[in-house]
Design a protein around this motif. Structure first.
Motif, mmCIF file in Angstrom:
data_model
loop_
_atom_site.group_PDB
_atom_site.id
_atom_site.type_symbol
_atom_site.label_atom_id
_atom_site.label_comp_id
_atom_site.label_asym_id
_atom_site.label_seq_id
_atom_site.Cartn_x
_atom_site.Cartn_y
_atom_site.Cartn_z
ATOM 1 N N TYR A 133 10.887 -4.982 -1.660
ATOM 2 C CA TYR A 133 11.675 -4.278 -0.643
ATOM 3 C C TYR A 133 12.690 -5.226 0.010
ATOM 4 N N SER A 150 4.927 8.968 -10.851
ATOM 5 C CA SER A 150 3.858 9.682 -10.136
ATOM 6 C C SER A 150 4.062 11.179 -9.975
ATOM 7 N N GLY A 173 -0.307 4.469 1.380
ATOM 8 C CA GLY A 173 0.728 3.912 0.511
ATOM 9 C C GLY A 173 1.375 5.014 -0.313
ATOM 10 N N ALA A 175 4.265 6.268 -0.334
ATOM 11 C CA ALA A 175 5.674 6.055 -0.723
ATOM 12 C C ALA A 175 6.535 7.250 -0.299
ATOM 13 N N ASP A 196 2.298 4.531 5.329
ATOM 14 C CA ASP A 196 2.953 3.486 4.524
ATOM 15 C C ASP A 196 3.710 2.550 5.466
ATOM 16 N N ASP A 223 0.401 -0.807 8.583
ATOM 17 C CA ASP A 223 0.060 -1.807 7.573
ATOM 18 C C ASP A 223 -1.401 -1.565 7.216
ATOM 19 N N PHE A 224 -1.666 -1.270 5.955
ATOM 20 C CA PHE A 224 -3.044 -0.878 5.640
ATOM 21 C C PHE A 224 -4.043 -2.030 5.713
ATOM 22 N N GLY A 238 -2.810 6.287 -4.572
ATOM 23 C CA GLY A 238 -2.121 6.416 -5.856
ATOM 24 C C GLY A 238 -1.452 5.107 -6.225
ATOM 25 N N TYR A 239 -1.836 4.521 -7.329
ATOM 26 C CA TYR A 239 -1.290 3.228 -7.764
ATOM 27 C C TYR A 239 -1.320 2.193 -6.640
ATOM 28 N N ILE A 240 -2.390 2.192 -5.852
ATOM 29 C CA ILE A 240 -2.541 1.202 -4.776
ATOM 30 C C ILE A 240 -3.534 0.128 -5.200
ATOM 31 N N LYS A 325 -1.831 8.685 -15.549
ATOM 32 C CA LYS A 325 -2.392 8.471 -14.213
ATOM 33 C C LYS A 325 -3.655 9.310 -14.115
HETATM 34 C C1 SAM Z 1 2.732 0.899 -6.245
HETATM 35 S S1 SAM Z 1 3.300 1.812 -4.882
HETATM 36 C C2 SAM Z 1 2.461 3.362 -5.049
HETATM 37 C C3 SAM Z 1 3.233 4.516 -4.479
HETATM 38 C C4 SAM Z 1 2.557 5.892 -4.580
HETATM 39 N N1 SAM Z 1 1.265 5.933 -3.920
HETATM 40 C C5 SAM Z 1 2.429 6.347 -6.011
HETATM 41 O O1 SAM Z 1 1.331 6.695 -6.453
HETATM 42 O O2 SAM Z 1 3.454 6.394 -6.690
HETATM 43 C C6 SAM Z 1 2.460 0.998 -3.563
HETATM 44 C C7 SAM Z 1 2.702 1.591 -2.185
HETATM 45 O O3 SAM Z 1 1.936 0.841 -1.233
HETATM 46 C C8 SAM Z 1 2.718 0.646 -0.080
HETATM 47 N N2 SAM Z 1 2.244 -0.567 0.623
HETATM 48 C C9 SAM Z 1 2.262 -1.834 0.188
HETATM 49 N N3 SAM Z 1 1.735 -2.671 1.096
HETATM 50 C C10 SAM Z 1 1.369 -1.893 2.143
HETATM 51 C C11 SAM Z 1 0.751 -2.163 3.390
HETATM 52 N N4 SAM Z 1 0.402 -3.425 3.741
HETATM 53 N N5 SAM Z 1 0.495 -1.126 4.227
HETATM 54 C C12 SAM Z 1 0.843 0.153 3.885
HETATM 55 N N6 SAM Z 1 1.427 0.470 2.693
HETATM 56 C C13 SAM Z 1 1.681 -0.530 1.842
HETATM 57 C C14 SAM Z 1 4.118 0.464 -0.632
HETATM 58 O O4 SAM Z 1 5.110 0.651 0.353
HETATM 59 C C15 SAM Z 1 4.144 1.517 -1.740
HETATM 60 O O5 SAM Z 1 4.563 2.745 -1.248
#
Ligand code: SAM
Length: 362
Positions: A133, A150, A173, A175, A196, A223-224, A238-240, A325
């Protein structure tokens, strides 16, 4: 004569940028819209150099991405079209851009990782998303890539998740909202919160406005790692988890267990390795890019189940799905009688299905 698999693997370095260039110069959308044409016809319409274009088309023909008649007419095979036609929701152009630009630029790092180890090269506290980013353009490119990966599979995943009894989805997360949108389409009584990083908010707001979702879709900035998750009866990742090592996944899943209402569920949606780890190819390829772009890796269904159970979820199941997925569901319940048998997918299958509307960021 080289074995053909070795030949294809060797020339992959040429194939990805050519796919990306053909997409960027609208070659595929021209073929999708106008049907078969010669390099001369297509070059004239697109105002590009005919000789260079013809060489690219010949390469794509050799890779079986397009077809060529003996008279020199190029066309798109029917099974290829949805993935290269920007008007189809299965379009992978945004993901190709990510591969050709972001992933390719990082490939030299692998040599350093091999010599010194990733931790020594990246330092003790790498921040993968600070780099992904780094500016508005990079953020938009990344979020478009995520949308392409996704959105199309999310209709099936939302159906498999069985949303009828759910009231509030928290997409951790989430997105720009590809899964949240599919879930809201699948269940008219559901509302969704995407939790997110704050800088993602404008992109989620675009999705909300484009699809006229009003207050059914909200954004919770946070922030997670440090903030509590909003409460819900469906907590989605999802993809987290594939972005992070096991101990961080466990931390996130325990927070999800806290945020999940009793009798609620966690939905882990990610690529899966076969139990043998011999594939699928896309999972193996992305497992390597995870090393370059994140701190994570891809896992088998059993590995995700073990993480979910360790975090307190029960009755874990992996209903079979058709896209790359997959879905692993964990239940939050103290009632053991609700336990359901665990099922396993074929992680090799790949038949994405269409959704009714598309919502990539412009
Ligand atoms: C790989 S993307 C997955 C996006 C979506 N969930 C999908 O399935 O397509 C990872 C997501 O995690 C979010 N993310 C990364 N670090 C984060 C944090 N510390 N707190 C919250 N969200 C976070 C990113 O902004 C991004 O949207």
């Amino acid at each position: 004569m080289l074995p053909s698999n070795l030949e294809k693997a060797m020339f992959g370095v040429i194939a990805t940028p050519i796919l990306h260039l053909a997409d960027r110069h609208h070659v595929f959308s021209h073929l999708a819209a106008h049907g078969p044409g010669t390099a001369k016809d297509i070059a004239t319409d697109l105002n590009v150099d005919e000789d260079t274009l013809d060489r690219m088309l010949l390469l794509l023909t050799a890779f079986d991405v397009i077809q060529r008649t003996p008279a020199g007419q190029y066309s798109l095979p029917g099974n290829m079209r949805p993935y290269v036609d920007p008007d189809d929701e299965r379009y992978v152009g945004g993901f190709l851009t990510h591969l050709a630009q972001e992933t390719a630029s990082r490939m030299p790092l692998l040599d350093s990782y091999l010599r010194h180890g990733k931790r020594a090269v990246d330092g003790p506290n790498p921040q993968p998303f600070a780099s992904l980013y780094r500016d508005d353009q990079a953020t938009r490119t990344f979020l478009n890539a995520m949308w392409d990966l996704s959105f199309a599979p999310s209709k099936e995943l939302a159906a498999l998740a069985g949303l009828d009894d759910a009231t509030h989805l928290v997409d951790v997360g989430g997105a720009s909202g590809p899964f949240a949108l599919a879930a809201l389409h699948a269940s008219p009584t559901l509302r969704a919160t995407v939790f997110d990083l704050p800088l993602v908010q404008p992109y989620l707001e675009e999705t909300r406005a484009t699809h006229d979702l009003g207050d059914r879709l909200t954004f919770a900035p946070g922030d997670f790692f440090t903030d509590d998750f909003p409460e819900g009866d469906l907590i989605a990742f999802g993809y987290i988890l594939s972005d992070w090592p096991d101990h961080i996944c466990l931390h996130l899943l325990r927070k999800a267990h806290q945020a999940c209402q009793d009798h609620g569920r966690v939905l882990v949606m990610d690529r899966l390795f076969d139990d043998s780890r011999q594939g699928p190819l896309a999972t193996s390829a992305m497992n390597l890019t995870m090393q370059l772009e994140t701190q994570g890796r891809h896992r088998t269904a059993d590995e995700y189940t073990a993480l979910l159970e360790n975090a307190g979820f029960t009755s874990c199941e992996t209903p079979p799905s058709h896209s790359d997925k997959h879905l692993i569901i964990g239940h939050k319940t103290t009632d053991r009688s609700l336990a359901r048998p665990q099922t396993r997918p074929s992680a090799r299958s790949s038949h994405p299905r269409p959704l009714a509307s598309k919502g990539r960021l412009a």
